[in-house]
Motif scaffolding. Structure first.
Motif, PDB file in Angstrom:
ATOM      1  N   LYS A   1      67.375 -24.267 -79.333  1.00  0.00           N
ATOM      2  CA  LYS A   1      66.804 -24.723 -78.069  1.00  0.00           C
ATOM      3  C   LYS A   1      67.702 -24.338 -76.901  1.00  0.00           C
ATOM      4  CE  LYS A   1      65.085 -28.906 -75.777  1.00  0.00           C
ATOM      5  NZ  LYS A   1      64.900 -30.375 -75.902  1.00  0.00           N
ATOM      6  N   VAL A   2      67.091 -23.906 -75.803  1.00  0.00           N
ATOM      7  CA  VAL A   2      67.805 -23.566 -74.572  1.00  0.00           C
ATOM      8  C   VAL A   2      67.401 -24.561 -73.488  1.00  0.00           C
ATOM      9  CG1 VAL A   2      68.109 -21.826 -72.773  1.00  0.00           C
ATOM     10  CG2 VAL A   2      67.975 -21.132 -75.177  1.00  0.00           C
ATOM     11  N   VAL A   3      68.389 -25.094 -72.769  1.00  0.00           N
ATOM     12  CA  VAL A   3      68.143 -26.103 -71.738  1.00  0.00           C
ATOM     13  C   VAL A   3      68.441 -25.521 -70.367  1.00  0.00           C
ATOM     14  CG1 VAL A   3      68.834 -28.377 -70.868  1.00  0.00           C
ATOM     15  CG2 VAL A   3      68.703 -27.973 -73.340  1.00  0.00           C
ATOM     16  N   ARG A   4      67.608 -25.850 -69.382  1.00  0.00           N
ATOM     17  CA  ARG A   4      67.854 -25.458 -68.002  1.00  0.00           C
ATOM     18  C   ARG A   4      68.869 -26.424 -67.394  1.00  0.00           C
ATOM     19  NH1 ARG A   4      67.894 -20.847 -65.284  1.00  0.00           N
ATOM     20  NH2 ARG A   4      67.460 -21.097 -63.061  1.00  0.00           N
ATOM     21  N   ASP A   5      70.037 -25.910 -67.006  1.00  0.00           N
ATOM     22  CA  ASP A   5      71.132 -26.754 -66.545  1.00  0.00           C
ATOM     23  C   ASP A   5      71.347 -26.651 -65.042  1.00  0.00           C
ATOM     24  OD1 ASP A   5      71.810 -27.890 -68.961  1.00  0.00           O
ATOM     25  OD2 ASP A   5      73.376 -26.420 -69.428  1.00  0.00           O
TER      26      ASP A   5
ATOM     27  N   LEU B   1      74.106 -32.891 -74.246  1.00  0.00           N
ATOM     28  CA  LEU B   1      73.698 -31.819 -73.345  1.00  0.00           C
ATOM     29  C   LEU B   1      74.594 -31.689 -72.119  1.00  0.00           C
ATOM     30  CD1 LEU B   1      69.831 -32.424 -73.423  1.00  0.00           C
ATOM     31  CD2 LEU B   1      71.157 -30.808 -74.792  1.00  0.00           C
ATOM     32  N   ASN B   2      75.660 -32.500 -72.025  1.00  0.00           N
ATOM     33  CA  ASN B   2      76.515 -32.495 -70.850  1.00  0.00           C
ATOM     34  C   ASN B   2      77.869 -31.855 -71.134  1.00  0.00           C
ATOM     35  OD1 ASN B   2      74.849 -33.983 -68.835  1.00  0.00           O
ATOM     36  ND2 ASN B   2      74.943 -35.578 -70.400  1.00  0.00           N
TER      37      ASN B   2
ATOM     38  N   THR C   1      84.093 -27.715 -63.363  1.00  0.00           N
ATOM     39  CA  THR C   1      82.656 -27.441 -63.441  1.00  0.00           C
ATOM     40  C   THR C   1      81.969 -28.496 -64.290  1.00  0.00           C
ATOM     41  OG1 THR C   1      83.050 -25.059 -63.259  1.00  0.00           O
ATOM     42  CG2 THR C   1      80.886 -25.751 -64.031  1.00  0.00           C
ATOM     43  N   LEU C   2      80.975 -29.163 -63.722  1.00  0.00           N
ATOM     44  CA  LEU C   2      80.187 -30.195 -64.407  1.00  0.00           C
ATOM     45  C   LEU C   2      78.773 -29.663 -64.594  1.00  0.00           C
ATOM     46  CD1 LEU C   2      81.246 -33.020 -61.929  1.00  0.00           C
ATOM     47  CD2 LEU C   2      82.461 -32.329 -63.990  1.00  0.00           C
ATOM     48  N   SER C   3      78.205 -29.840 -65.776  1.00  0.00           N
ATOM     49  CA  SER C   3      76.849 -29.330 -66.015  1.00  0.00           C
ATOM     50  C   SER C   3      76.072 -30.241 -66.943  1.00  0.00           C
ATOM     51  CB  SER C   3      76.903 -27.911 -66.602  1.00  0.00           C
ATOM     52  OG  SER C   3      77.565 -27.902 -67.850  1.00  0.00           O
ATOM     53  N   GLY C   4      74.748 -30.232 -66.741  1.00  0.00           N
ATOM     54  CA  GLY C   4      73.824 -31.009 -67.557  1.00  0.00           C
ATOM     55  C   GLY C   4      72.400 -30.627 -67.197  1.00  0.00           C
TER      56      GLY C   4
END
Length: 212
Positions: free
Chosen positions: A168-172, A102-103, A189-192
């Motif tokens: 599935k959709v994840v809130r990041d 997820l990251n 840009t870093l996201s998770g």
């Protein structure tokens, strides 16, 4: 003669009653044990088929504390930095992306005539991302210092792309760092997931950034 017929009638009635009692006793003794045996067998099979619930070792999106990092340097060698070892790598044009579960780490390079500022990121980058990121929300722009020097940090939230398998959709949560030197800009840009505790890994990555 009347007495003989009466005796015979009583004898026949007695035989009929005796047969009825015998049949009733034999029928009542065979049913319940069979029903009890079937019930016991089905309960045993149900317990044997039950599986234990799986156990998750980490919360969703948490990068392990023992994650290793390797050096990354793009073609042209304008900068170098560390990225998590073993993550999948893709690239297109001046953008390189590293992903794992997820990251995500995205590194975008571009030429720029001037250094980004808090004002320029707020007036130019934020509106652009608002139109690109689903449910973009909560932008916060600030000036921060890393080992490479000053950078403009934009924090915001948004929905991830739908998983191609599960949908599935994840809130990041996103952290976008804009580094600049001598006409070269690097947007890191870093996201998770918003609930992931990735403060230390993201600090390792951003502090490792260095101009060559």
């Amino acid at each position: 003669m009347a007495r003989v017929r009466t005796v015979r009638s009583l004898g026949v009635v007695g035989l009929v009653l005796a047969a009825a009692v015998t049949a009733g006793c034999s029928g009542s003794s065979s049913g319940p044990p069979a029903a009890s045996h079937a019930s016991s067998g089905s309960g045993s099979n149900a317990r044997a088929g039950a599986a234990p619930a799986p156990t998750e070792s980490n919360p969703p999106g948490d990068i392990p504390d023992n994650q290793a990092y390797v050096a990354f340097q793009p073609s042209g060698g304008a900068f170098t930095m560390k990225v998590p070892e073993g993550w999948a790598r893709t690239g297109q044009g001046g953008t390189t992306v590293f992903t794992d579960k997820l990251n995500r780490v995205e590194i975008a390079t571009a030429t720029a005539s001037s250094a980004p500022t808090v004002t320029s990121v707020g007036s130019e980058v934020v509106p652009r991302l608002r139109g690109q990121v689903p449910k973009f929300d909560g932008p916060k722009v600030s000036q921060v210092n890393r080992h490479a020097g000053s950078a403009v940090l934009l924090k915001y939230q948004g929905d991830s792309a739908a998983d191609p398998v599960t949908g599935k959709v994840v809130r990041d949560a996103f952290e976008r760092y804009a580094f600049y030197r001598q006409g070269h800009e690097v947007d890191l840009t870093l996201s998770g997931p918003v609930n992931a505790d990735n403060v230390d890994p993201w600090r390792i990555v951003t502090d490792s950034f260095s101009w060559k």
